[in-house]
Design a protein around this motif. Structure first.
Motif, PDB file in Angstrom:
ATOM      1  N   ALA A 112       0.666  -1.349   0.037  1.00  0.00           N
ATOM      2  CA  ALA A 112      -0.088   0.066   0.094  1.00  0.00           C
ATOM      3  C   ALA A 112       0.866   1.159  -0.063  1.00  0.00           C
ATOM      4  N   VAL A 113       2.001   1.065   0.795  1.00  0.00           N
ATOM      5  CA  VAL A 113       2.895   2.467   0.647  1.00  0.00           C
ATOM      6  C   VAL A 113       3.441   2.789  -0.405  1.00  0.00           C
ATOM      7  N   VAL A 114       3.828   1.932  -1.192  1.00  0.00           N
ATOM      8  CA  VAL A 114       4.365   1.952  -2.735  1.00  0.00           C
ATOM      9  C   VAL A 114       3.339   2.371  -3.657  1.00  0.00           C
ATOM     10  N   LYS A 115       2.193   1.970  -3.412  1.00  0.00           N
ATOM     11  CA  LYS A 115       1.057   2.438  -4.541  1.00  0.00           C
ATOM     12  C   LYS A 115       0.857   3.730  -4.240  1.00  0.00           C
ATOM     13  N   ARG A 116       0.793   4.568  -2.866  1.00  0.00           N
ATOM     14  CA  ARG A 116       0.628   5.495  -2.530  1.00  0.00           C
ATOM     15  C   ARG A 116       1.534   6.519  -3.026  1.00  0.00           C
ATOM     16  N   LEU A 117       2.957   5.896  -2.968  1.00  0.00           N
ATOM     17  CA  LEU A 117       4.106   6.816  -3.232  1.00  0.00           C
ATOM     18  C   LEU A 117       4.217   7.143  -4.792  1.00  0.00           C
ATOM     19  N   VAL A 118       3.920   6.135  -5.654  1.00  0.00           N
ATOM     20  CA  VAL A 118       3.973   6.209  -7.150  1.00  0.00           C
ATOM     21  C   VAL A 118       2.927   6.566  -7.812  1.00  0.00           C
ATOM     22  N   HIS A 119       1.683   6.974  -7.130  1.00  0.00           N
ATOM     23  CA  HIS A 119       0.568   7.484  -7.891  1.00  0.00           C
ATOM     24  C   HIS A 119       0.641   8.625  -8.719  1.00  0.00           C
ATOM     25  N   PRO A 120       1.581   9.760  -8.121  1.00  0.00           N
ATOM     26  CA  PRO A 120       1.690  10.880  -8.977  1.00  0.00           C
ATOM     27  C   PRO A 120       2.436  10.292 -10.326  1.00  0.00           C
TER      28      PRO A 120
ATOM     29  N   LYS B 258       1.707   7.554 -12.057  1.00  0.00           N
ATOM     30  CA  LYS B 258       0.820   6.545 -12.553  1.00  0.00           C
ATOM     31  C   LYS B 258       0.650   6.672 -14.072  1.00  0.00           C
ATOM     32  N   GLY B 259       0.902   5.424 -14.704  1.00  0.00           N
ATOM     33  CA  GLY B 259       0.737   5.634 -16.059  1.00  0.00           C
ATOM     34  C   GLY B 259       1.607   6.139 -17.023  1.00  0.00           C
ATOM     35  N   THR B 260       2.993   6.569 -16.467  1.00  0.00           N
ATOM     36  CA  THR B 260       3.979   7.549 -17.248  1.00  0.00           C
ATOM     37  C   THR B 260       5.192   6.660 -17.673  1.00  0.00           C
ATOM     38  N   GLY B 261       5.071   5.047 -17.491  1.00  0.00           N
ATOM     39  CA  GLY B 261       6.040   4.376 -18.091  1.00  0.00           C
ATOM     40  C   GLY B 261       7.355   4.258 -17.445  1.00  0.00           C
TER      41      GLY B 261
ATOM     42  N   LEU C 259       3.565  -7.068 -10.194  1.00  0.00           N
ATOM     43  CA  LEU C 259       2.521  -7.318 -11.113  1.00  0.00           C
ATOM     44  C   LEU C 259       1.431  -6.114 -11.211  1.00  0.00           C
ATOM     45  N   ASP C 260       1.116  -5.786 -10.041  1.00  0.00           N
ATOM     46  CA  ASP C 260      -0.016  -4.830  -9.526  1.00  0.00           C
ATOM     47  C   ASP C 260       0.432  -3.578 -10.482  1.00  0.00           C
ATOM     48  N   LEU C 261       1.561  -2.942 -10.007  1.00  0.00           N
ATOM     49  CA  LEU C 261       2.187  -1.897 -10.726  1.00  0.00           C
ATOM     50  C   LEU C 261       2.265  -2.026 -12.299  1.00  0.00           C
ATOM     51  N   LEU C 262       2.621  -3.232 -12.811  1.00  0.00           N
ATOM     52  CA  LEU C 262       2.962  -3.233 -14.360  1.00  0.00           C
ATOM     53  C   LEU C 262       1.685  -3.353 -15.089  1.00  0.00           C
ATOM     54  N   GLU C 263       0.623  -4.007 -14.355  1.00  0.00           N
ATOM     55  CA  GLU C 263      -0.757  -4.089 -15.073  1.00  0.00           C
ATOM     56  C   GLU C 263      -1.722  -2.947 -15.026  1.00  0.00           C
ATOM     57  N   ASN C 264      -1.512  -2.333 -13.753  1.00  0.00           N
ATOM     58  CA  ASN C 264      -2.600  -1.213 -13.381  1.00  0.00           C
ATOM     59  C   ASN C 264      -2.245   0.200 -13.570  1.00  0.00           C
ATOM     60  N   ASP C 265      -0.840   0.450 -13.260  1.00  0.00           N
ATOM     61  CA  ASP C 265      -0.012   1.650 -13.201  1.00  0.00           C
ATOM     62  C   ASP C 265       0.911   1.885 -14.380  1.00  0.00           C
ATOM     63  N   LYS C 266       1.115   1.029 -15.026  1.00  0.00           N
ATOM     64  CA  LYS C 266       2.035   0.897 -16.208  1.00  0.00           C
ATOM     65  C   LYS C 266       3.563   1.284 -15.651  1.00  0.00           C
ATOM     66  N   ILE C 267       4.016   0.774 -14.547  1.00  0.00           N
ATOM     67  CA  ILE C 267       5.155   1.273 -14.070  1.00  0.00           C
ATOM     68  C   ILE C 267       6.012  -0.102 -13.626  1.00  0.00           C
ATOM     69  N   THR C 268       7.131  -0.186 -14.425  1.00  0.00           N
ATOM     70  CA  THR C 268       7.949  -1.515 -14.182  1.00  0.00           C
ATOM     71  C   THR C 268       8.882  -1.174 -12.652  1.00  0.00           C
ATOM     72  N   LEU C 269       9.240  -2.381 -12.039  1.00  0.00           N
ATOM     73  CA  LEU C 269       9.995  -2.406 -10.726  1.00  0.00           C
ATOM     74  C   LEU C 269      11.059  -3.197 -10.902  1.00  0.00           C
ATOM     75  N   VAL C 270      12.115  -2.643 -10.118  1.00  0.00           N
ATOM     76  CA  VAL C 270      13.148  -3.420 -10.007  1.00  0.00           C
ATOM     77  C   VAL C 270      13.556  -3.526  -8.523  1.00  0.00           C
TER      78      VAL C 270
END
Length: 587
Positions: A312-320, A322-325, A341-352
């Motif tokens: 939940a913390v990461v989802k709130r932090l990266v919300h600004p 969202k969708g920017t690739g 998987l949530d960030l990739l499918e719903n927010d179009k953000i990759t994670l490492v």
């Protein structure tokens, strides 16, 4: 971009930073052997080559190469030993449309003050002035003289911030405050020309960020009621004024505090150990802070109650973003397979990020070192993400996860270490929040305080100084951070000095030095006439308080007999008479 660009960034920030130092807050040593020289990557992301065989229309069919499969401990997650190829269109990750840099009002900010006003704007200053005056009205009855508890205004509050920035730039943040006002040559002249020591202490004690009369009602639903309004305004300004680069990092910073606070945490691996935890999302290339969130523990039921899980913390932090690739780098406390998987499918953000070994999706073989060579790597692939298990040394494994990499690429710069590209990329992008902490501590504006809202406000000022410098450098030219903060501090203090030197009750010496600092001609020289009546000798100062009717005939300042001498008019004329050259006759 390589190590050259990283060194350039550190140089114009005037910091000698070891950006390869690992975040010590990890409760596991998963990242211990990932330490490598951190590079600012411009674009080394692996764009997958298009498959030669295309499907009909937009249909995407997964083709699994021949090879063994790994099964996670949950007996559900399947990982392929060989990369999974997708037939059809190329993957759309990390395609950044909006270019990084200042935007809106920050795009036209050229001066030091204009860049600072983008973050600590007039709205925040007005909130602080109103809330502080409410508290001053409450404590006014405790003072015998009205001049000791005057209400404040926006010019004075900005000057107070300027004093804090100047003390921080000169590394005097933890120095005894009285020493800043010393007039024996060791103090800072511009500080005691701005306001008195007593006024500075009074304003710091009375500085408030919310209405104290209804705070108790708001605390019933919000633990952060005392600082919520100013903190959210600052975060909104940070998101409004700048577009981050394609790589960001989310991590935690610990603001040192040992007083009474409902959110105080203990992290033994941090230098401060006790303090207030703040989650941050920071740009990897410029160390611009784009989003912040204070860890408040379990909030009461109401509008501010929210989950504190890593997902939940990461989802709130990266919300600004969202969708920017863009790509976000996280440590093993935040990273999980459902999150990526949530960030990739719903927010179009990759994670490492690195992974803890207790995740149920990890195959058992990935967490053991039995029958594995040093510097060897196991890869696991599925349609959306890649997992690796790297053995940096004997009896140790490091797990990492990526939704940005889809092959077995190895980094050539690591040589015999044979590190995968995923680990090399993680090392380049993991330290943004750690570098921000070092930048804030280098020129820290904080003063010792037992009030946690004031401690958080000091951290806001530190971050605002870094963000303002990033905007200034992007719009105009790069400058040493120390010089930027000193110039900014003086610009914030000068309006109050201009008001103060017009007062009739201030000492003449303060007025004279203030005029010199502002470049204003001396009053006596401007009028061109001798002062009348009785006045104080400007050389005796206020301590001796020597009155005199005499004045200097040249500078027109008051002077007592002790600091003057008598000379006759003939001698005065001789002193000003031009020297005559007598030529002797030559025979």
């Amino acid at each position: 971009m390589g190590t050259e660009n990283t060194s350039n960034i550190c140089k114009w920030l005037d910091e000698d930073l070891d950006v390869g130092i690992e975040n010590e807050s990890d409760d596991e040593s998963n990242k211990e052997d990932l330490l490598n020289e951190v590079h600012d990557s411009n674009s080394e992301q692996d764009n997958e080559e298009e498959d030669d065989d295309y499907g009909d229309g937009d249909e995407r069919l997964m083709s699994i190469n021949d090879g063994n499969c790994y099964t996670g401990r949950d007996n559900t997650t399947i990982w392929q030993e060989e990369p999974v190829s997708l037939r059809g269109r190329r993957r759309a990750q990390n395609i950044v449309i909006h270019l990084p840099g200042p935007k809106r009002a920050a795009k036209n900010a050229r001066t030091h003050t204009e860049c600072f006003d983008c973050f600590i704007d007039q709205t925040i200053i007005n909130v602080i002035v109103r809330r502080t005056n409410i508290y001053i009205e409450k404590v006014k009855r405790n003072y015998g003289r009205d001049r000791d508890c005057k209400l404040t205004n926006d010019v004075e509050i900005r000057a107070l911030l300027g004093i804090l920035y100047l003390a921080g730039a000169l590394k005097s943040g933890r120095l005894n405050v009285r020493e800043l006002w010393d007039k024996n040559g060791t103090g800072i002249e511009s500080i005691y020309l701005t306001m008195t020591y007593n006024r500075f202490q009074f304003l710091l004690r009375c500085l408030r960020f919310d209405n104290i009369h209804d705070r108790q009602e708001r605390k019933e639903i919000d633990k952060l009621a005392a600082v919520r309004e100013v903190f959210e305004l600052f975060v909104q300004n940070s998101q409004r004024c700048y577009i981050p680069s394609e790589y960001v990092t989310t991590d935690e910073q610990l603001v040192a505090f040992r007083g009474r606070c409902p959110m105080k945490v203990y992290i033994p691996t941090k230098p401060a150990k006790y303090g207030i935890k703040i989650f941050a999302m920071v740009d990897v290339k410029t160390y611009y802070t784009h989003n912040l969130e204070i860890y408040a523990g379990i909030q009461p039921d109401g509008p501010f109650h929210q989950s504190n899980s890593a997902h939940a913390v990461v989802k709130r932090l990266v919300h600004p973003i969202k969708g920017t690739g863009r790509n976000v780098t996280t440590d093993n406390w935040f990273t999980s397979i459902p999150l990526c998987l949530d960030l990739l499918e719903n927010d179009k953000i990759t994670l490492v990020g690195t992974l803890k070994k207790n995740k149920r999706e990890i195959p058992p073989h990935f967490t053991t070192t039995q029958d594995r060579e040093v510097n060897s790597t196991l890869f696991g692939f599925n349609e959306n993400c890649t997992i690796i298990s790297y053995v940096p040394k004997k009896n140790k494994t490091v797990l990492a996860l990526s939704t940005m990499h889809y092959d077995k690429a190895m980094d050539e710069e690591t040589g015999g270490s044979q590190k995968p590209e995923i680990i090399f990329f993680y090392n380049r992008t993991k330290c943004a929040v750690d570098v921000l902490d070092q930048l804030c501590s280098a020129y820290d504006v904080s003063r010792n305080s037992r009030r946690w809202p004031l401690t958080i406000f000091f951290d806001i000022l530190n971050i605002a100084g870094v963000n303002a410098l990033v905007v200034y450098s992007a719009n105009k030219q790069k400058i040493l951070r120390k010089n930027f903060l000193k110039t900014l501090a003086l610009n914030l203090m000068k309006p109050l000095i201009s008001e103060r030197i017009t007062q009739q009750t201030i000492p003449r010496e303060i007025k004279r030095r203030g005029e010199q600092l502002l470049g204003i001609p001396q009053t006596g020289q401007e009028e061109g006439t001798r002062p009348e009546g009785i006045g104080r000798c400007y050389m005796c100062g206020r301590t001796r308080n020597k009155s005199t009717r005499q004045s200097c005939s040249q500078c027109l300042k008051r002077i007592c007999p002790t600091h003057s001498d008598v000379i006759c008019l003939n001698c005065v004329e001789d002193m000003h008479r031009p020297t005559q050259i007598i030529e002797s006759d030559v025979d």
